[in-house]
Design an enzyme around this catalytic site. Structure first.
Site, PDB file in Angstrom:
ATOM      1  N   CYS A 122       0.814  -1.225   0.000  1.00 56.65           N
ATOM      2  CA  CYS A 122       0.000   0.000   0.000  1.00 56.65           C
ATOM      3  C   CYS A 122       0.846   1.272   0.000  1.00 56.65           C
ATOM      4  O   CYS A 122       0.609   2.194  -0.788  1.00 56.65           O
ATOM      5  CB  CYS A 122      -0.921   0.003   1.219  1.00 56.65           C
ATOM      6  SG  CYS A 122      -0.112  -0.487   2.756  1.00 56.65           S
ATOM      7  N   HIS A 173      -3.087   6.420   4.404  1.00 59.54           N
ATOM      8  CA  HIS A 173      -1.659   6.537   4.701  1.00 59.54           C
ATOM      9  C   HIS A 173      -1.171   7.894   4.213  1.00 59.54           C
ATOM     10  O   HIS A 173      -1.518   8.325   3.117  1.00 59.54           O
ATOM     11  CB  HIS A 173      -0.854   5.478   3.936  1.00 59.54           C
ATOM     12  CG  HIS A 173      -0.986   4.087   4.476  1.00 59.54           C
ATOM     13  ND1 HIS A 173      -1.610   3.774   5.657  1.00 59.54           N
ATOM     14  CD2 HIS A 173      -0.538   2.899   3.974  1.00 59.54           C
ATOM     15  CE1 HIS A 173      -1.544   2.468   5.858  1.00 59.54           C
ATOM     16  NE2 HIS A 173      -0.907   1.918   4.852  1.00 59.54           N
TER      17      HIS A 173
END
Lengths: 350, 350
Positions: free
Chosen positions: B132, B252
């Site tokens: 990710c 994130h």
């Protein structure tokens, strides 16, 4: 017979988050206080605070408040310092100022006692306490620079809300409760009380601390850049910074990337060096998942360093993870340590 | 007459945090599904899930589950992928694997469709979906590398707990409630479910994601380092990383420092370039406090970039702040986009 010299100490901004820690720190370290004067804005004047079991009424800070004061610890915002610090000096006090008002003034020493105590000797009444995020970083970098040389610093911060005051801690808690209860968060203060927009801090990360400058950096980032060079006496040092606010109450963390002048330093050598550095505690053992974290650093005096490792691709590149309590070493403790060091160095009039 | 080709799609790990987003993404993008098979571990088998108003019973994933499957989207952990992905390929399925099991296998393309779609042509049945934190970073870096060259990347991450699964989100919420109520936090999962020690994530920052490697880096950090070089086809690129877990549910953030080969690039040029980059949304205006944040990116498809600015001291040094939903572009969306791109490129058997 007790011949210890005592001092008349004034705390300006006594009712704030840092002011509270100043009093705790003075007491915990048995600072030689002969008389204590607690000062604040007009709004907070009249409140009472307890120091060493004695109750003090907080008074409004005015130029006359400093008559007879030996040491004035300022932490009530830059505008208060700009107005009243020179008045305190006129009354013969030594000012240790925790705001950004005088930090880049060439006449004002900017001091971390473990790093550049020698700068204190040149003072003209005011000594500036560096920005919280700068203090903990230079405490870790100084021994490395001295031993291996330092050419470059790139830092990304993970900063606690208490740096924005007690109201910011409350805001973070209230937003956390509201979001956990399925309600909307109501941003009112962060990222910057006086700025135009406010954003949710709970369960978020805000890449803005203090206001933006014309060059696209925030003032917090420019403080780290400029203060680091001043404290380390190195205008040629490359420093760049990204400062980010996190939903953490107290304890700033920093991902610090450095390049040493020496190209053959090992992580083990850096660790060995930091293990004996003044004011620094090494917490670094991957095999036991030992590394610094804000939740562990809160309430502690030291600067904690871990995750020390070399860049796999760049021979002189080294990572450090640096954590410290922003209200203690980042503010109150460093201010009190400056006063202590000045006493040791006989820079305070008796 | 509808002549659109449809596919038999299997989702392995359908009951997990990423599996749930896979189904949402397939539905939202009207992926041409002829038949849908939902698979899980024995433990979760028997649960029912709804897809486009139809109820499906989740079945235990076995080698035989893949008979007739055209596309198998794996997100059930590396050990499941290692065991079952080759079985799916044997049954003629194309595997798009969201675990780290095959990412560094030289026979397996590691693909972000906006960045290196050409690598898909060399597939041998398995395509790996990158980590990710790597996906969002390379999406921002690719256009810069193409136009200005790229010699160096130093990244510090601010990662959400959902990357560690739905239980980690619950752990963060429960700890937050407990600490707000004056109770102690009870760490059970984070930083790494299977590791020896667990630490409080609420109101904290943990500089460990995934387990430590012998070189002192975590596996997450090594994924970012190695995968970035593989995706950008540049083994000479210097990459280093520090990965940190935050009390954020999803989204994130990354403080990315790069050096371009060109030394005269301006921040404005980088911004103009990113404004037209596929899959990237520029959110960058200090005058209106506009910058990406996890709380704004959650549920959105794009990679958001802001805080673009030059290092004041290093001519080819540039900062970026990159944010994306780790469960979407960081996982489910990128996997589905790989499948879509393979259909476009006629790489799927009809």
């Amino acid at each position: 017979m007790n011949t210890q010299q005592t001092y008349h100490v004034a705390v300006v901004g006594a009712t704030g988050a840092v002011g509270e820690k100043m009093l705790e720190t003075l007491s915990k370290r048995s600072f030689p206080i002969g008389k204590l004067t607690l000062l604040s804005s007009k709004r907070s004047a009249g409140k009472t605070l307890v120091y060493n079991n004695e109750t003090y009424e907080v008074q409004e800070a005015t130029p006359e408040s400093f008559a007879g004061v030996d040491i004035a610890l300022f932490s009530a915002g830059g505008s208060v310092s700009k107005k009243l610090a020179p008045e305190a000096v006129k009354h013969g006090a030594i000012v240790i100022d925790n705001t950004s008002a005088f930090r880049m003034d060439t006449e004002v020493p900017l001091v971390v006692p473990e790093v550049n105590p020698e700068d204190l000797t040149a003072h003209k009444g005011i000594i500036a306490n560096p920005n919280c995020s700068t203090i903990q970083m230079v405490a870790a970098l100084k021994p490395i620079k001295e031993r291996y040389g330092l050419s470059r610093v790139i830092v990304s911060t993970y900063q606690a809300v208490s740096g924005a005051g007690t109201e910011a801690i409350e805001e973070m808690k209230q937003q956390s409760r509201d979001l956990l209860d399925g309600k909307a968060a109501e941003p009112k203060i962060l990222p910057v009380g006086g700025d135009k927009k406010h954003y949710q801090i709970a369960f978020n990360a805000i890449p803005q601390i203090d206001v933006f400058q014309d060059n696209g950096y925030t003032f917090e980032e420019m403080k780290m850049i400029n203060e680091t060079k001043k404290i380390l006496h190195d205008e040629d040092l490359s420093v760049s910074a990204t400062c980010v606010r996190l939903p953490v109450a107290s304890g700033h963390a920093e991902s610090v990337y450095i390049e040493t002048e020496a190209t053959d330093v090992t992580a083990e050598e850096i660790k060995a060096l930091l293990q004996t550095a003044e004011g620094v505690t090494l917490q670094d053992d991957p095999s036991t998942q030992t590394y610094p974290m804000p939740a562990l650093a809160e309430g502690k005096d030291d600067v904690f360093v871990g995750r020390v490792r070399k860049d796999p691709d760049v021979a002189n590149g080294i990572h450090l993870w640096v954590v410290s309590d922003n209200l203690l070493k980042g503010a109150a403790l460093n201010s009190v340590q400056i006063a202590e060091r000045m006493i040791e160095m006989k820079l305070l009039n008796s």
